[in-house]
Design an enzyme around this catalytic site. Structure first.
Site, short mmCIF file in Angstrom:
data_model
loop_
_atom_site.label_atom_id
_atom_site.label_comp_id
_atom_site.label_asym_id
_atom_site.label_seq_id
_atom_site.Cartn_x
_atom_site.Cartn_y
_atom_site.Cartn_z
N GLU A 48 39.70 45.53 38.80
CA GLU A 48 40.10 44.21 38.31
C GLU A 48 40.27 44.23 36.79
O GLU A 48 41.19 43.59 36.26
CB GLU A 48 39.07 43.17 38.72
CG GLU A 48 39.07 42.88 40.21
CD GLU A 48 38.03 41.87 40.63
OE1 GLU A 48 38.16 41.31 41.73
OE2 GLU A 48 37.07 41.64 39.86
N GLU A 83 37.61 42.19 33.42
CA GLU A 83 37.41 41.98 34.85
C GLU A 83 37.63 40.50 35.20
O GLU A 83 38.29 40.17 36.21
CB GLU A 83 36.01 42.40 35.26
CG GLU A 83 35.65 42.09 36.70
CD GLU A 83 34.17 41.84 36.88
OE1 GLU A 83 33.81 41.24 37.92
OE2 GLU A 83 33.37 42.22 36.01
N ASP A 139 35.01 46.15 40.18
CA ASP A 139 35.08 45.50 38.87
C ASP A 139 36.05 46.24 37.94
O ASP A 139 36.82 45.62 37.19
CB ASP A 139 33.70 45.46 38.22
CG ASP A 139 32.76 44.49 38.92
OD1 ASP A 139 33.21 43.73 39.79
OD2 ASP A 139 31.55 44.51 38.60
N ASP A 196 40.62 39.53 37.75
CA ASP A 196 40.29 38.88 39.01
C ASP A 196 41.23 37.70 39.25
O ASP A 196 41.72 37.50 40.37
CB ASP A 196 38.84 38.41 38.96
CG ASP A 196 38.44 37.59 40.18
OD1 ASP A 196 38.33 38.18 41.26
OD2 ASP A 196 38.26 36.37 40.05
#
Length: 222
Positions: free
Chosen positions: A116, A40, A113, A44
């Site tokens: 990502e 994640e 989450d 991101d």
């Protein structure tokens, strides 16, 4: 090809080489210590870079501030969660029993989450160009949905207060409920003694944004 591999190819455009990487991207901390958190973190940053590059190209006449508004609106957890629902991520999540019983498969925090993390896994396997292509396809309608740079509700409320000669808005968390993996924050925002509003969200930031939007709508309707 396994069911997961077929799903990954349909979602991101290329089949996985290492399915275990995607299993990890779909595994919540309630299920295993080998979960999506590190992926994640990576995804991101990949998402933000892809989006920044895309917006820079797509809106050549806009200022840094306008581009930042667009970026912030497009990479929020709630938007990532919407993408996750469209892809069918809830059915693929690996959750512990308690998290599953608590409805984590429909939590914006968890779904955002996981999306990502999947982007991070896809980037690790295939590199930046395929990751860029996947993100652009998944976010295509959202980037084109509003040709004007969106005004974030908190910024809009702050500007309204300044224009009216009022004190800056003040935010306060008045309640926090729910399990660790799916918290619910209730935030109150006020502009002096003029008016106030409350709203609830899956994060403090989300609740503040919703509260600001609610209060701004009330003030503009007067």
């Amino acid at each position: 090809m396994s069911t997961l591999a077929t799903w990954i190819e349909a979602a991101f455009g290329l089949p996985p080489r290492d399915e275990a990487l995607y299993v990890r991207a779909l595994t919540h901390g309630s299920r295993s210590a080998d979960n999506y958190e590190r992926l994640e973190f990576l995804g991101d940053r990949v998402l933000a870079l892809v989006m920044a590059e895309w917006l820079y190209e797509r809106f050549p006449g806009e200022s840094e501030g306008q581009l930042s508004k667009r970026l912030n609106a497009l990479v929020t957890g709630s938007v990532c969660a919407e993408i996750g629902r469209e892809l069918g991520v809830p059915a693929q999540l690996q959750l512990g029993k308690q998290a599953r019983d608590d409805g984590a498969s429909d939590s914006d925090n968890v779904l955002g989450d996981a999306v990502e993390a999947l982007i991070g896994a896809f980037y690790q396997e295939h590199g930046f160009d395929p990751a860029r292509a996947a993100v652009r396809r998944l976010w295509a309608t959202r980037v084109s949905a509003d040709l004007r740079a969106p005004q974030h509700p908190k910024s809009a409320l702050l500007e309204w207060a300044a224009a009216q000669g009022r004190r800056p808005p003040e935010y306060a968390v008045v309640d926090r409920a729910g399990p660790h993996h799916a918290p619910r924050f209730t935030v109150r925002v006020s502009v002096g003694k003029l008016a106030e509003a409350t709203a609830t969200g899956g994060s403090k930031q989300e609740a503040e944004t919703a509260a600001a939007a609610t209060l701004l709508a009330q003030l503009e309707a007067r």
